[in-house]
Design an enzyme around this catalytic site. Structure first.
Site, PDB file in Angstrom:
ATOM      1  N   ASP A 236       0.823  -1.210   0.000  1.00  0.00           N
ATOM      2  CA  ASP A 236       0.000   0.000   0.000  1.00  0.00           C
ATOM      3  C   ASP A 236       0.855   1.257   0.000  1.00  0.00           C
ATOM      4  OD1 ASP A 236      -2.691  -0.376  -0.303  1.00  0.00           O
ATOM      5  OD2 ASP A 236      -3.229   0.292   1.705  1.00  0.00           O
TER       6      ASP A 236
ATOM      7  N   ASP B 121       1.880  -9.232   9.514  1.00  0.00           N
ATOM      8  CA  ASP B 121       2.459  -7.905   9.309  1.00  0.00           C
ATOM      9  C   ASP B 121       3.834  -8.084   8.684  1.00  0.00           C
ATOM     10  OD1 ASP B 121       0.276  -6.633  10.326  1.00  0.00           O
ATOM     11  OD2 ASP B 121       1.148  -6.199  12.291  1.00  0.00           O
TER      12      ASP B 121
ATOM     13  N   ASP C 167       6.685  -7.073   9.249  1.00  0.00           N
ATOM     14  CA  ASP C 167       7.848  -7.263  10.118  1.00  0.00           C
ATOM     15  C   ASP C 167       7.705  -8.508  10.990  1.00  0.00           C
ATOM     16  OD1 ASP C 167       5.765  -5.542  11.398  1.00  0.00           O
ATOM     17  OD2 ASP C 167       7.024  -5.844  13.163  1.00  0.00           O
TER      18      ASP C 167
ATOM     19  N   ASP D  75      -8.961  -5.693  13.227  1.00  0.00           N
ATOM     20  CA  ASP D  75      -8.788  -7.079  13.657  1.00  0.00           C
ATOM     21  C   ASP D  75      -9.826  -7.487  14.704  1.00  0.00           C
ATOM     22  OD1 ASP D  75      -7.682  -5.328  15.489  1.00  0.00           O
ATOM     23  OD2 ASP D  75      -5.644  -6.055  15.252  1.00  0.00           O
TER      24      ASP D  75
END
Length: 797
Positions: free
Chosen positions: A174, A269, A271, A366
């Site tokens: 994104d 995610d 990371d 979430d």
């Protein structure tokens, strides 16, 4: 699980009835009996805490009921005996404190309900032939993170122990959308194009799929939902020319015609680097239960958050997130209320499609998604095994940004999708979700607890109406009982008073966030938490100002207490209580001052404790030296050699370690450090990264085995400390942090001065030695020099 929850409700009902009768009998008792009741039950609570048999249900329920009785007894006293409204300001202060205490007791009781009977699950192995296993799409959403971080996670995903034909891996970018690449600002557009080309090239190199979209609508939820819908545009389908062209440009390589769509979605995610066994330990749950929509796993972090880093508690105390992932989520799981945490989770695509994909009405997409799916009667599972390794925010500013977003999102859920009124939830799920939402009001309560003693010390506002005997009989047993219960429930995952520290350090910034969200629940916007920053030097966080104000107010409160003691001696007990209360607050202000002084973080890669044995092969010597691992990172490792060897500086070595599928790791490195630490030889090795294949081997060695993260967790879990020792430890690190803060602010060059002062004796010694050498040389040359110079007689001649 249903049987356990039913048993728990029976125990709660029986025990609660007995305690209610006991309370009813004590309503009209004398003060002496109330003292005996409060302190007697507190002593009983302390004794039960010491007994191992009361650590597990069903006796655990008796312990919690006893603690709840002590606190409810105090709340009944506060509600019906202590609220005396005399003047406007007294009434206002008294009501603020009463409401803050009531909020605290409600959260305390809800927390006991949630954690009454934790459900500690084990991994479920996959069953059946591998050809029958469900297909999995791996989504790696990214926004502004460094391409190197994204590449590390993508490499680890290619190493997942799962049939490759059953796996599709997506980088969902994104940060380089069509909108960003066409930004009117040429610099921004150039950065977006650079990111687009870099990540697309990484995807092609690794054999994964790169995807971006036209705009950034609905933030992370929009990014994920567009990826969920990609299967509608398989090659060969009839598409408009514009749409087909756009798909070809923004999805690389073209979508494979097989294994589409993935039955399960692994969400990470960018990371969050997964271990190889992630799917092997989680997919089996979906094979067992067709109504299961989620398997959530813990978030494990390789680096300390700013609080842990700046106070130096990362290795000595459990991590801040461990209380949630190692205790609270286990409790929620019993009530079928463990919820989606945004990453490190496996979800069923079919279930997501029933609610229209990832929810986007709030900025905590979430938890909102989990709430919607639970309301559909679907189930969730929490597996308490760390199988991803992520990055915490590096700076205090980013830490506050992250917590502000969580606060806004959970309050949005409370306002827009209140779990109390949502159809489809069980009453137990309503209670659990309510607890998760209400928790984030702690900023308001903490502010009230800070200003309440100051209102009395400065202005004489009577915020609390009780006699000495009532304080001793009701308030103190309640306070000590909450400390005991907190340590009982969370002592192995949260050291004493660390919760107060984390709440104190966030409160001042969350108060305006809470108020603005309550006023306009639809106003918050999603903000990405920066990750992977490095700090070249120490500095004062821009957010430090409120804590200097609190520090000044606390000091003035102490001086006001001295004044009131001399001016109003008849109020001595109230003054002592408020002075102690203010001093307690002052300690946490000191801790906060230590937190906002940012320490250096220069390492490119974070190191983490590790254990095990490797071999260090030295080609020059032609021999392999066995060595014990000390720590490891993507940049290198530290080992203690188990045999002597004449190694040289920058020696080329090869690190050999057990691998996977019978293939050992063989990692090229340079031995850059050979030193003694605590009397033992230690070698520091730096990995040589020659190409993507070599880097992939390093990623597999560092992140591939979840047992490393499990052992690290267990190592910290065993370090439970006594309550008094925990408080003393906090005081020490608070004092050190505050001193470091004041030195840095008042004497910005103090480190240079200290270094110069320490080096001064050596410089003086060197200067004197040099001066002696010069003089000796001069004196040694004097005879020759004198012979070369004509005397006065010769001159005359």
């Amino acid at each position: 699980m249903e049987k356990r929850s039913s048993e728990l409700l029976i125990y709660l009902g029986m025990g609660g009835s007995v305690l209610y009768l006991l309370y009813a009998c004590s309503l009209f008792s004398e003060t002496s009996f109330q003292l005996f009741l409060g302190w007697g039950f507190l002593a009983l609570l302390w004794l039960l805490k010491k007994m191992p048999s009361f650590q597990e249900p069903p006796r655990r329920i008796l312990f919690l009921l006893l603690a709840a009785f002590i606190s409810l007894r105090y709340w009944m006293f506060r509600s019906f005996d202590s609220l005396l409204f005399v003047s406007f300001w007294d009434s206002l202060g008294m009501m603020l404190l009463y409401l803050a205490e009531t909020y605290g007791i409600v959260i305390y009781l809800l927390g006991m309900f949630v954690s009454a009977w934790p459900l500690n699950r084990e991994p479920v192995p996959l069953s059946g032939d591998p050809d029958s296993w469900p297909t999995v799409d791996v989504f790696i959403p990214t926004f502004n993170e460094a391409p190197e971080i994204v590449m590390t996670t993508a490499i680890a995903c290619t190493q997942l122990d799962y049939p490759r034909k059953k796996l599709n891996i997506f980088i969902l970018d994104d940060g380089a959308t069509e909108e960003k690449r066409n930004d009117p600002d040429p610099e921004k557009a150039e950065r977006a194009w650079e990111r687009y080309n870099t990540l697309r090239s990484i995807a092609e190199t690794l054999g994964v799929i790169y995807h971006t979209r036209r705009g950034n609508g609905n933030a992370k939820a929009g990014n994920l939902n567009e990826a969920l819908g990609l299967h509608r545009f398989q090659p060969g389908m009839a598409l408009s020319g514009e749409r087909a062209s756009w798909i070809r440009e923004n999805v690389a390589p073209p979508l494979p015609p097989t294994a589409w769509p993935g039955e399960l979605i692994l969400l990470l995610d960018c990371d969050h680097v997964p271990t190889r066994d992630f799917l092997k330990h989680t997919v089996g749950y979906f094979q067992q239960d067709p109504k299961l929509f989620l398997v959530q796993t813990p978030h494990f972090f390789i680096n300390p958050n700013p609080v842990e880093k700046n106070l130096g508690t990362f290795t000595s105390s459990p991590g801040e997130n461990e209380m949630f992932y190692r205790s609270i989520q286990l409790g929620l799981d019993l009530w079928d209320s463990s919820f989606f945490c945004g990453s490190a989770a496996l979800l069923r695509r079919e279930c997501l499609e029933k609610v229209g994909g990832i929810q986007g009405d709030t900025i905590t997409e979430d938890a909102e998604t989990a709430l919607a799916l639970h309301a559909k009667g679907l189930k969730s599972v929490y597996l308490p095994r760390p199988m991803i390794c992520g990055l915490s925010p590096e700076t205090f500013d980013d830490f506050v940004l992250q917590r502000s977003r969580w606060t806004q999102g959970m309050l949005q859920i409370l306002s827009l999708k209140n779990p109390l009124w949502m159809k489809g939830l069980s009453w137990k799920q309503r209670v659990c979700y309510l607890n998760s939402c209400l928790f984030w009001f702690f900023g308001l309560a903490r502010l009230v607890f800070f200003i309440s003693p100051l209102l009395y010390l400065f202005f004489g506002v009577r915020v609390y109406n009780a006699s000495e005997w009532q304080v001793l009989g009701y308030a103190l047993p309640h306070i000590f009982a909450t400390i005991l219960v907190t340590d009982y429930l969370y002592g192995r995952v949260r050291h004493p008073f660390f919760s107060e520290l984390y709440e104190a350090v966030q409160s001042m910034y969350l108060v305006p966030v809470i108020l603005s969200t309550l006023i306009n629940p639809r106003s918050p916007r999603f903000k990405v938490t920066p990750k992977g920053k490095s700090l070249e030097s120490e500095y004062l966080s821009p957010l430090a100002v409120p804590f200097y104000l609190l520090f000044s107010l606390s000091l003035m409160g102490m001086m006001a207490a001295v004044f009131r003691w001399t001016a109003y001696p008849q109020e001595g007990f109230a003054i002592l209580i408020c002075l102690f209360w203010n001093t307690f607050n002052f300690l946490f202000v000191l801790l906060c001052l230590g937190v906002v002084w940012e320490l250096q973080q220069r390492r490119r890669y974070h190191r983490i404790w590790a254990e095990g044995q490797v071999e260090v092969f030295v080609p020059r010597l032609g021999k392999a030296i066995p060595a014990a691992l000390q720590d490891v990172s993507l940049g290198g490792l530290s080992v203690q050699p188990l045999a002597a060897a004449p190694v040289e500086e920058n020696e080329k070595v090869i690190i050999r370690a057990p691998g996977f599928n019978g293939r050992p790791f063989s990692l090229e490195a340079s031995l850059v450090r050979n030193s003694l630490r605590k009397g033992r030889r230690e070698w520091g090795c730096e990995f040589a990264i020659s190409d993507v294949s070599a880097f992939a081997d390093i990623v597999g060695f560092v992140y591939g085995d979840s047992r490393r993260w499990v052992r690290f967790w267990e190592q910290r879990k065993s370090q439970q400390v006594r309550i008094s020792r925990g408080f003393a430890h906090l005081f020490r690190i608070g004092w050190k942090g505050a001193v470091r803060n004041f030195k840095g602010v008042l004497f910005p060059h103090w480190k240079k001065w200290v270094h110069s002062a320490r080096a001064l004796p050596g410089k003086v010694a060197f200067t004197l030695s040099l001066r002696r050498k010069i003089l000796r040389a001069l004196f040694a040359g004097l005879p020759k020099a004198a012979a070369a110079v004509p005397t006065s007689a010769e001159n005359n001649g």
